[in-house]
Design a protein around this motif. Structure first.
Motif, PDB file in Angstrom:
ATOM      1  N   THR B 226       0.827  -1.212   0.000  1.00  0.00           N
ATOM      2  CA  THR B 226       0.000   0.000   0.000  1.00  0.00           C
ATOM      3  C   THR B 226       0.863   1.265   0.000  1.00  0.00           C
ATOM      4  OG1 THR B 226      -0.194  -0.399   2.374  1.00  0.00           O
ATOM      5  CG2 THR B 226      -2.121  -0.886   1.041  1.00  0.00           C
ATOM      6  N   LEU B 227       2.155   1.123   0.353  1.00  0.00           N
ATOM      7  CA  LEU B 227       3.062   2.272   0.331  1.00  0.00           C
ATOM      8  C   LEU B 227       3.927   2.278  -0.922  1.00  0.00           C
ATOM      9  CD1 LEU B 227       4.420   2.379   3.999  1.00  0.00           C
ATOM     10  CD2 LEU B 227       2.626   3.765   2.955  1.00  0.00           C
ATOM     11  N   SER B 228       4.385   1.093  -1.335  1.00  0.00           N
ATOM     12  CA  SER B 228       5.331   1.049  -2.458  1.00  0.00           C
ATOM     13  C   SER B 228       4.641   1.372  -3.774  1.00  0.00           C
ATOM     14  CB  SER B 228       5.994  -0.334  -2.535  1.00  0.00           C
ATOM     15  OG  SER B 228       5.039  -1.316  -2.877  1.00  0.00           O
ATOM     16  N   ASN B 229       3.402   0.948  -3.922  1.00  0.00           N
ATOM     17  CA  ASN B 229       2.681   1.223  -5.164  1.00  0.00           C
ATOM     18  C   ASN B 229       1.184   1.337  -4.871  1.00  0.00           C
ATOM     19  OD1 ASN B 229       1.736   1.446  -7.734  1.00  0.00           O
ATOM     20  ND2 ASN B 229       2.704  -0.421  -8.523  1.00  0.00           N
ATOM     21  N   PRO B 230       0.791   2.507  -4.336  1.00  0.00           N
ATOM     22  CA  PRO B 230      -0.590   2.651  -3.842  1.00  0.00           C
ATOM     23  C   PRO B 230      -1.653   2.498  -4.925  1.00  0.00           C
ATOM     24  CG  PRO B 230       0.780   4.523  -3.195  1.00  0.00           C
ATOM     25  CD  PRO B 230       1.586   3.721  -4.147  1.00  0.00           C
ATOM     26  N   ILE B 231      -1.286   2.700  -6.197  1.00  0.00           N
ATOM     27  CA  ILE B 231      -2.327   2.599  -7.223  1.00  0.00           C
ATOM     28  C   ILE B 231      -2.411   1.188  -7.806  1.00  0.00           C
ATOM     29  CG2 ILE B 231      -2.288   5.050  -7.875  1.00  0.00           C
ATOM     30  CD1 ILE B 231      -0.730   3.978 -10.451  1.00  0.00           C
ATOM     31  N   SER B 232      -1.518   0.293  -7.352  1.00  0.00           N
ATOM     32  CA  SER B 232      -1.579  -1.073  -7.881  1.00  0.00           C
ATOM     33  C   SER B 232      -2.841  -1.777  -7.378  1.00  0.00           C
ATOM     34  CB  SER B 232      -0.340  -1.858  -7.450  1.00  0.00           C
ATOM     35  OG  SER B 232      -0.354  -2.053  -6.052  1.00  0.00           O
ATOM     36  N   ALA B 233      -3.227  -2.839  -8.096  1.00  0.00           N
ATOM     37  CA  ALA B 233      -4.468  -3.539  -7.755  1.00  0.00           C
ATOM     38  C   ALA B 233      -4.473  -4.084  -6.321  1.00  0.00           C
ATOM     39  CB  ALA B 233      -4.729  -4.659  -8.768  1.00  0.00           C
ATOM     40  N   PRO B 234      -3.409  -4.807  -5.885  1.00  0.00           N
ATOM     41  CA  PRO B 234      -3.459  -5.318  -4.506  1.00  0.00           C
ATOM     42  C   PRO B 234      -3.475  -4.194  -3.477  1.00  0.00           C
ATOM     43  CG  PRO B 234      -1.312  -5.734  -5.507  1.00  0.00           C
ATOM     44  CD  PRO B 234      -2.207  -5.264  -6.602  1.00  0.00           C
ATOM     45  N   ALA B 235      -2.767  -3.096  -3.750  1.00  0.00           N
ATOM     46  CA  ALA B 235      -2.744  -1.983  -2.791  1.00  0.00           C
ATOM     47  C   ALA B 235      -4.139  -1.393  -2.634  1.00  0.00           C
ATOM     48  CB  ALA B 235      -1.765  -0.904  -3.262  1.00  0.00           C
ATOM     49  N   ARG B 236      -4.853  -1.247  -3.750  1.00  0.00           N
ATOM     50  CA  ARG B 236      -6.208  -0.695  -3.660  1.00  0.00           C
ATOM     51  C   ARG B 236      -7.136  -1.664  -2.917  1.00  0.00           C
ATOM     52  NH1 ARG B 236      -8.114  -0.025  -9.022  1.00  0.00           N
ATOM     53  NH2 ARG B 236      -6.205  -0.951  -9.841  1.00  0.00           N
ATOM     54  N   ALA B 237      -6.903  -2.978  -3.148  1.00  0.00           N
ATOM     55  CA  ALA B 237      -7.729  -3.970  -2.453  1.00  0.00           C
ATOM     56  C   ALA B 237      -7.483  -3.922  -0.938  1.00  0.00           C
ATOM     57  CB  ALA B 237      -7.437  -5.370  -2.998  1.00  0.00           C
ATOM     58  N   TYR B 238      -6.200  -3.783  -0.550  1.00  0.00           N
ATOM     59  CA  TYR B 238      -5.888  -3.692   0.879  1.00  0.00           C
ATOM     60  C   TYR B 238      -6.426  -2.384   1.476  1.00  0.00           C
ATOM     61  CZ  TYR B 238      -2.810  -7.788   1.176  1.00  0.00           C
ATOM     62  OH  TYR B 238      -2.305  -9.055   1.211  1.00  0.00           O
ATOM     63  N   ALA B 239      -6.320  -1.303   0.715  1.00  0.00           N
ATOM     64  CA  ALA B 239      -6.814  -0.016   1.221  1.00  0.00           C
ATOM     65  C   ALA B 239      -8.326  -0.089   1.448  1.00  0.00           C
ATOM     66  CB  ALA B 239      -6.468   1.103   0.240  1.00  0.00           C
ATOM     67  N   ASP B 240      -9.041  -0.722   0.526  1.00  0.00           N
ATOM     68  CA  ASP B 240     -10.493  -0.909   0.697  1.00  0.00           C
ATOM     69  C   ASP B 240     -10.783  -1.737   1.943  1.00  0.00           C
ATOM     70  OD1 ASP B 240     -11.023   0.529  -1.550  1.00  0.00           O
ATOM     71  OD2 ASP B 240     -11.698  -1.164  -2.791  1.00  0.00           O
ATOM     72  N   ALA B 241     -10.008  -2.824   2.106  1.00  0.00           N
ATOM     73  CA  ALA B 241     -10.216  -3.707   3.270  1.00  0.00           C
ATOM     74  C   ALA B 241      -9.998  -2.918   4.568  1.00  0.00           C
ATOM     75  CB  ALA B 241      -9.274  -4.906   3.203  1.00  0.00           C
ATOM     76  N   ALA B 242      -8.969  -2.057   4.579  1.00  0.00           N
ATOM     77  CA  ALA B 242      -8.676  -1.263   5.782  1.00  0.00           C
ATOM     78  C   ALA B 242      -9.840  -0.319   6.084  1.00  0.00           C
ATOM     79  CB  ALA B 242      -7.383  -0.476   5.587  1.00  0.00           C
ATOM     80  N   ARG B 243     -10.422   0.258   5.039  1.00  0.00           N
ATOM     81  CA  ARG B 243     -11.556   1.169   5.260  1.00  0.00           C
ATOM     82  C   ARG B 243     -12.774   0.398   5.768  1.00  0.00           C
ATOM     83  NH1 ARG B 243     -11.928   4.436  -0.155  1.00  0.00           N
ATOM     84  NH2 ARG B 243     -13.739   5.354   0.853  1.00  0.00           N
ATOM     85  N   ARG B 244     -12.932  -0.842   5.281  1.00  0.00           N
ATOM     86  CA  ARG B 244     -14.042  -1.674   5.805  1.00  0.00           C
ATOM     87  C   ARG B 244     -13.814  -1.974   7.281  1.00  0.00           C
ATOM     88  NH1 ARG B 244     -13.105  -4.670   0.814  1.00  0.00           N
ATOM     89  NH2 ARG B 244     -14.436  -3.661  -0.734  1.00  0.00           N
ATOM     90  N   LEU B 245     -12.552  -2.198   7.663  1.00  0.00           N
ATOM     91  CA  LEU B 245     -12.259  -2.441   9.076  1.00  0.00           C
ATOM     92  C   LEU B 245     -12.667  -1.237   9.929  1.00  0.00           C
ATOM     93  CD1 LEU B 245      -8.733  -4.162   9.071  1.00  0.00           C
ATOM     94  CD2 LEU B 245     -10.897  -5.174   9.805  1.00  0.00           C
ATOM     95  N   ARG B 246     -12.583  -0.058   9.332  1.00  0.00           N
ATOM     96  CA  ARG B 246     -12.954   1.151  10.066  1.00  0.00           C
ATOM     97  C   ARG B 246     -14.458   1.400  10.031  1.00  0.00           C
ATOM     98  NH1 ARG B 246      -9.896   6.381   9.976  1.00  0.00           N
ATOM     99  NH2 ARG B 246     -11.182   6.432  11.842  1.00  0.00           N
ATOM    100  N   GLY B 247     -15.174   0.478   9.410  1.00  0.00           N
ATOM    101  CA  GLY B 247     -16.631   0.569   9.447  1.00  0.00           C
ATOM    102  C   GLY B 247     -17.262   1.190   8.214  1.00  0.00           C
ATOM    103  N   GLU B 248     -16.445   1.549   7.232  1.00  0.00           N
ATOM    104  CA  GLU B 248     -17.016   2.120   6.013  1.00  0.00           C
ATOM    105  C   GLU B 248     -17.615   1.019   5.150  1.00  0.00           C
ATOM    106  OE1 GLU B 248     -14.693   4.956   3.713  1.00  0.00           O
ATOM    107  OE2 GLU B 248     -13.417   5.277   5.463  1.00  0.00           O
ATOM    108  N   THR B 249     -18.637   1.384   4.399  1.00  0.00           N
ATOM    109  CA  THR B 249     -19.221   0.429   3.470  1.00  0.00           C
ATOM    110  C   THR B 249     -18.669   0.723   2.083  1.00  0.00           C
ATOM    111  OG1 THR B 249     -21.207   0.525   4.802  1.00  0.00           O
ATOM    112  CG2 THR B 249     -21.394  -0.563   2.664  1.00  0.00           C
ATOM    113  N   ILE B 250     -17.934  -0.231   1.563  1.00  0.00           N
ATOM    114  CA  ILE B 250     -17.320  -0.044   0.255  1.00  0.00           C
ATOM    115  C   ILE B 250     -17.680  -1.235  -0.608  1.00  0.00           C
ATOM    116  CG2 ILE B 250     -15.111   0.082  -0.965  1.00  0.00           C
ATOM    117  CD1 ILE B 250     -14.078   1.387   1.693  1.00  0.00           C
ATOM    118  N   GLN B 251     -18.101  -0.953  -1.806  1.00  0.00           N
ATOM    119  CA  GLN B 251     -18.519  -2.025  -2.706  1.00  0.00           C
ATOM    120  C   GLN B 251     -17.383  -3.019  -2.903  1.00  0.00           C
ATOM    121  OE1 GLN B 251     -19.503  -0.809  -6.668  1.00  0.00           O
ATOM    122  NE2 GLN B 251     -20.385  -2.807  -7.140  1.00  0.00           N
ATOM    123  N   MET B 252     -17.734  -4.316  -2.869  1.00  0.00           N
ATOM    124  CA  MET B 252     -16.719  -5.356  -2.984  1.00  0.00           C
ATOM    125  C   MET B 252     -16.374  -5.580  -4.458  1.00  0.00           C
ATOM    126  SD  MET B 252     -14.912  -7.278  -0.966  1.00  0.00           S
ATOM    127  CE  MET B 252     -15.790  -7.324   0.603  1.00  0.00           C
TER     128      MET B 252
END
Lengths: 90, 272
Positions: B226-252
């Protein structure tokens, strides 16, 4: 790969899915879904409480597993009719 | 209120450490204070994946045994100052962990951070037990592959019986993080689909991390993806997962690589 094999190629994921479902059904029974007793207690209570007044504190569910058999012991104390409605279904 | 999260899987090599680093960094990037704790005593790797391997002086065992305090052992990330690492010991073995010591350290961390992310060792031995012991929620890292799904099922059983929360009669929240997922192969019928794994394990979904060369590139560099290449596909997937952990609703969704016009035009370049 022959042309025939190319057209009849079967996907493998459904096999993985079926094998896992079978295996895990067995393994969960052996190792025990750890929350099984708690789950059973909740659901049995819910069913009985629909018809009979019971004290959730006075319920005991015990699962005893041996190699070839298992017993489920459910011990429920029902309140006397004076303190609560006693209406058994079935 | 601090959240204690365990990243676990049963099986080794499915991406626990990678996911701990990436989720930890992603949560820290949202402004939360995060500590990632390596419980893999004797086989530590979180320090390496985080790029902090040369900064380790004291470790979890030293703190558990009272030979060092947390201030001495915690390593603050050089890229995000809300992210810290508590490394495992490389020279000691798992027997050096004690129940009382681990509890004391986790409680102390709770007073300092918003998130305590425990990177569990593989297996179902002592280290894995201590990593999950105090967790409020569990992220179960699973590959869409039979042995990984089976081992995850075992771990779910342990989470439901061996954690403090389970012993109090509460249910520990269990979230699936499906890693190394290839939507094309799944669609072709040669890989278990997301829904297959969810149905078999019957837990809810935190995120789907697509199979990607960016994950290896990130670990080569010692940087969470998420730091080395924030726009890469896995980084975006992890960033979404982190936001879900914080209680946000993000489309899967399963993020895919964006085609980079200039990248293609000027040819390949080593990861910057």
């Amino acid at each position: 790969m022959s042309v025939l094999r190319f057209f009849t190629r079967r996907s493998t994921a459904p096999a993985a899915r079926e094998r896992l479902q079978l295996l895990l059904a067995h393994e969960r029974a052996v190792f025990g879904r750890a929350d099984l007793v708690a789950l059973l207690q909740d659901e049995i209570l819910a069913v009985i409480a629909k018809h009979v007044a019971i004290d959730p504190e006075k319920v005991r569910v015990k699962l005893d597993r041996q190699d070839s058999w298992a017993t489920l012991e459910v011990d429920i104390e029902i309140r006397s009719p004076a303190t609560g409605p006693l209406k058994m279904a079935g | 209120m601090a959240e204690v999260l365990v990243v676990t899987s049963g099986k080794g090599g499915v991406g626990k450490t990678t996911s701990t680093a990436a989720l930890g960094a992603a949560l820290a990037q949202t402004g939360q204070s995060v500590v990632v704790v390596d419980f893999d005593v004797g086989l530590r790797n979180l320090d390496l994946v985080m790029g902090a391997e040369r900064r380790v002086v004291y470790d979890l065992i030293n703190v558990v045994q009272g030979d060092a305090n947390l201030n001495q052992a915690l390593i603050r990330d050089k890229r995000i100052d809300t992210l810290s690492l508590l490394p495992a010991s490389q020279t000691r073995d798992k027997d050096a962990l004690t129940a009382e010591g681990v509890e004391r350290v986790v409680n102390e961390l709770k007073g300092r951070f918003d998130w305590i992310i425990c990177d569990s060792p593989a297996g179902i031995e002592r280290g894995a037990y201590f990593a999950m012991r105090h967790a409020d929620l569990a992220v179960i890292v699973t590959n869409p592959e039979v042995s990984s799904v089976r081992d995850s099922d075992r771990i779910i059983g342990l989470l439901d019986s061996k954690t403090e929360k389970a012993e109090r009669g509460e249910t520990i929240e269990k979230l699936l993080l499906l890693t190394r997922y290839d939507p094309v192969r799944a669609e072709r019928g040669d890989m278990l689909k997301v829904d297959d794994v969810l149905e078999i394990l019957s837990i809810s979904l935190l995120g789907i991390i697509p199979e990607s060369p960016e994950v290896l590139k990130a670990s080569n560099l010692g940087s969470p993806v998420t730091l080395s290449n924030p726009i890469s596909a896995p980084a975006r997937a992890y960033a979404d997962a982190a936001r879900r952990l914080r209680g946000e609703t993000i489309q899967m969704t399963v993020p895919s690589e964006k085609k980079r016009f200039f990248g293609n035009l000027f040819g390949r370049r080593a990861a910057a």
